[in-house]
Design an enzyme around this catalytic site. Structure first.
Site, PDB file in Angstrom:
ATOM      1  N   ASP A 265      41.107  28.992  37.291  1.00 27.07           N
ATOM      2  CA  ASP A 265      40.851  30.342  37.977  1.00 27.07           C
ATOM      3  C   ASP A 265      39.469  30.176  38.642  1.00 27.07           C
ATOM      4  O   ASP A 265      38.869  28.865  38.509  1.00 27.07           O
ATOM      5  CB  ASP A 265      40.926  31.421  37.359  1.00 27.07           C
ATOM      6  CG  ASP A 265      41.249  32.553  38.210  1.00 27.07           C
ATOM      7  OD1 ASP A 265      40.290  33.070  38.740  1.00 27.07           O
ATOM      8  OD2 ASP A 265      42.456  33.002  37.948  1.00 27.07           O
ATOM      9  N   HIS A 319      40.774  32.407  44.221  1.00 23.08           N
ATOM     10  CA  HIS A 319      40.661  31.974  42.604  1.00 23.08           C
ATOM     11  C   HIS A 319      40.242  30.473  42.575  1.00 23.08           C
ATOM     12  O   HIS A 319      40.542  29.698  41.462  1.00 23.08           O
ATOM     13  CB  HIS A 319      41.881  32.566  41.947  1.00 23.08           C
ATOM     14  CG  HIS A 319      42.050  33.843  41.932  1.00 23.08           C
ATOM     15  ND1 HIS A 319      41.493  34.688  41.164  1.00 23.08           N
ATOM     16  CD2 HIS A 319      43.060  34.594  42.800  1.00 23.08           C
ATOM     17  CE1 HIS A 319      42.064  35.892  41.360  1.00 23.08           C
ATOM     18  NE2 HIS A 319      42.884  35.889  42.269  1.00 23.08           N
ATOM     19  N   GLU A 389      45.551  37.213  46.547  1.00 26.05           N
ATOM     20  CA  GLU A 389      44.393  37.833  46.388  1.00 26.05           C
ATOM     21  C   GLU A 389      43.348  37.098  47.288  1.00 26.05           C
ATOM     22  O   GLU A 389      42.063  36.824  47.101  1.00 26.05           O
ATOM     23  CB  GLU A 389      43.627  38.219  45.025  1.00 26.05           C
ATOM     24  CG  GLU A 389      44.509  39.190  44.432  1.00 26.05           C
ATOM     25  CD  GLU A 389      44.123  39.531  42.951  1.00 26.05           C
ATOM     26  OE1 GLU A 389      43.317  38.407  42.459  1.00 26.05           O
ATOM     27  OE2 GLU A 389      44.166  40.432  42.536  1.00 26.05           O
TER      28      GLU A 389
END
Length: 626
Positions: A265, A319, A389
């Site tokens: 991440d 990420h 995202e």
């Protein structure tokens, strides 16, 4: 219900006298308790064992765990079989030394790996049964009775895939001097599930001081969904492989088969990529918090043996922050943008920020090398590419991106599409052109730009709400789908915010009842109708589901209690697909509580579900406010 004779009674009384002489007046054995247990078929939650008082020295007493073995249509089985189930109502006693495996029937082309895996599965099973016995247990004299287990495997498959046949057939037939158990399946993985079922039909009788087995059983069983998984995030908080093995153990006890490993991440990059050593230098929390290829390879063998496939997620283009900072120092330009930028709200959804630079060709070369490192270790048939995202705010902070969009008359979605196409090309190249299924999360792209995601290449993992109609187009376009609805199966929810004080009602804890009721077929039917839903299911497009444990507030110390027994509830949803018309707890709650006890007995630190007293006096604790 159980075999009993005077010699057993005499032996137990003898042990009690010895205990009293050695330890004194405070010695108390299970036989001293005045309780026996009887199966009540019509409690609020279906069949359950209930405590009754009897004479303390009665030879007819039935311990709680022995009562459960024959109580109800599914007794102590978890998850319950999806097909034919016939469980006898009597038990047969035996001692461990009399339980043996006949030579397994394996396919003619069986290999050394399959032979080893069968032997290891038998060893694991024996360990589970041995662990049921009290410490320093001495077998009492009982009639000689052998338990002979025969395993039959048709195919030589030794790797779990998205298409592996996990079905099995199972019988127990009892004669005067022998109990014959036969477990047959197309593959090792189905037979392994059958061994787990067998272990759940055996327990130790503390009254008679020997093992008991259900003496007549017929089961035809297979999973209703082929993809039954759990996700653990090790990018935010590192979790050692030794603890991940315990997770795999728990999955195997519940017939879950897919471990979604969110390994990287923006917080960290703990995967030891040998072709790109800069990643762990810049992306790890410390030298002891790294996943080496050697450790991962051993972990994959461990998982495969237990019927679990490990699918890595290398999250991108968002990420992706820490680990990527070294590009400019080595003359490669910015490989990732907005890395650790502040204030983070201007750049990404949560700190620390980081999003790959889609216009830097050096980044794609590095990406290709990283894919090769991943595929050198992990299975080469399926790979998770993340894809959720994405922050347009981050990319639009950079003049070279705005200039590219204006010069080429492109949108921000075109830029994202460019990245996705290039990344998939690099993944396929790293796999030497062999077919590989790529998984991505739902996103703005899956909602509005699916032209960049061919159904032939991509599986879509839905993490939006179960009622979100944005998924309708995904179903209509015929994508293969995995469900991880954030309103039903996010196991990290409910433990408070990790930054700030606001508690979002959307992230309240997901109880086992909510998870168990997460009817995948029902939510698809609600959006596209029953006919289309059945078409998707029967064609294998509705793969299954994954319950997720994101680790903002999770690590090795609290992972078990957050995962279990709620993960077990999801396991039965995915294996058995309970009818949604049933009360959510009907036939489930007493068995789930027993499954939780089984997990604890096997070393899983599962959360408790109720006061212990209520387990033994089932029905007396029932009300709407308990």
């Amino acid at each position: 219900m159980v075999d009993a004779n005077n010699s057993i009674k005499t032996s137990i009384l003898g042990w009690m006298v010895l205990c009293s002489l050695v330890i004194g007046s405070h010695c108390l054995s299970d036989s001293d308790y005045p309780w026996t247990y009887r199966c009540i078929q019509d409690t609020k939650d279906g069949p359950a064992c209930q405590r009754e008082e009897t004479e303390s020295n009665s030879t007819e007493k039935v311990p709680f765990n022995i009562c459960i073995l024959t109580c109800g249509p599914y007794a102590s089985l978890w998850p319950y079989p999806s097909g034919r189930v016939e469980l006898g109502q009597t038990l047969t006693g035996f001692v461990l030394d009399r339980m043996v495996f006949s030579p397994a029937s394996l396919p003619g082309e069986s290999n050394e790996t399959l032979f080893r895996m069968v032997g290891e599965a038998e060893s694991i099973f024996n360990g589970h049964i041995r662990a049921l016995l009290p410490e320093n247990h001495v077998d009492p004299p009982i009639p000689v009775r052998n338990v002979v287990i025969q395993l039959n495997i048709e195919l030589s498959d030794t790797k779990l895939t998205l298409n592996t046949d996990e079905s099995y057939n199972f019988t127990i037939i009892s004669a005067l001097q022998q109990v014959s158990v036969t477990i047959s399946g197309k593959t090792f993985f189905g037979v392994r599930h059958g061994l787990e079922t067998l272990a759940q039909l055996i327990d130790f009788d503390s009254e008679r001081q020997h093992l008991q087995i259900v003496n007549s059983v017929v089961i035809e069983d297979k999973p209703m969904f082929r993809y039954r998984g759990l996700l653990v995030d090790t990018g935010r908080n590192f979790i050692p492989v030794s603890d991940l093995k315990r997770l795999i153990d728990g999955m195997s006890y519940n017939k879950l088969n897919m471990f979604h490993w969110h390994i990287t991440d923006s917080n960290s990059f703990p995967f030891d990529a040998r072709r790109v050593p800069q990643m762990i230098k810049y992306g790890t929390y410390g030298s002891e918090k790294i996943y080496t290829p050697e450790a991962i390879s051993e972990f994959l063998v461990y998982s495969n043996q237990r019927g679990v496939k490990v699918i890595p997620e290398f999250d991108m283009p968002s990420h992706a922050g820490n680990g990527w900072q070294w590009g400019e120092k080595e003359g490669l330009g910015e490989l990732s943008l907005c890395v650790n930028a502040e204030p983070y709200q201007d750049y990404c959804i949560q700190p620390p920020c980081g999003q790959l630079n889609p216009l830097n060709n050096n980044m794609y070369n590095i990406l290709g090398e990283l894919f090769r490192d991943f595929l050198d270790v992990f299975d080469k048939d399926v790979f998770h590419m993340g894809g959720d995202e994405i922050s347009f705010k981050c990319w639009l902070k950079y003049p070279h991106i705005i200039e590219w969009m204006e010069t080429n008359n492109k949108t921000i979605m075109d830029l994202w599409g460019l990245f996705q196409e290039n990344a998939l090309t690099k993944l396929k190249e790293a796999n030497d052109g062999r077919p590989i299924d790529a998984i991505v999360w739902t996103s703005e792209m899956t909602s509005h730009a699916r032209e960049f995601l061919s159904p032939d290449d991509y599986i879509i993992q839905i993490w939006s709400k179960a009622t979100d109609d944005l998924s309708t187009g995904i179903y209509q376009d015929g994508y293969r789908v995995i469900f991880s609805n954030n309103d039903t199966v996010y196991l990290d929810h409910g433990y408070g915010p990790w930054r700030g004080n606001y508690v979002n009602p959307a992230v309240l804890i997901k109880t086992w009842q909510v998870i168990y009721a997460n009817d995948i077929l029902g939510q698809v039917e609600n959006l596209v109708g029953r006919e289309k839903m059945m078409e998707l299911y029967e064609s294998g497009k509705l793969l299954g589901g994954v319950a997720t444990l994101w680790s903002e507030k999770g690590d090795k110390y609290n992972m078990d209690m957050k995962m279990w027994p709620r993960g077990a509830a999801y396991a039965e949803r995915l294996w058995s697909n309970p009818p949604s018309r049933l009360n959510v707890t009907q036939l489930a709650y007493p068995r789930l509580i027993h499954q939780r006890e089984r997990l604890v007995q096997r070393g899983i630190h599962a959360d408790t579900l109720l006061p212990e007293a209520c387990r033994y006096i089932w029905g007396f604790c029932d009300n709407n406010y308990s």
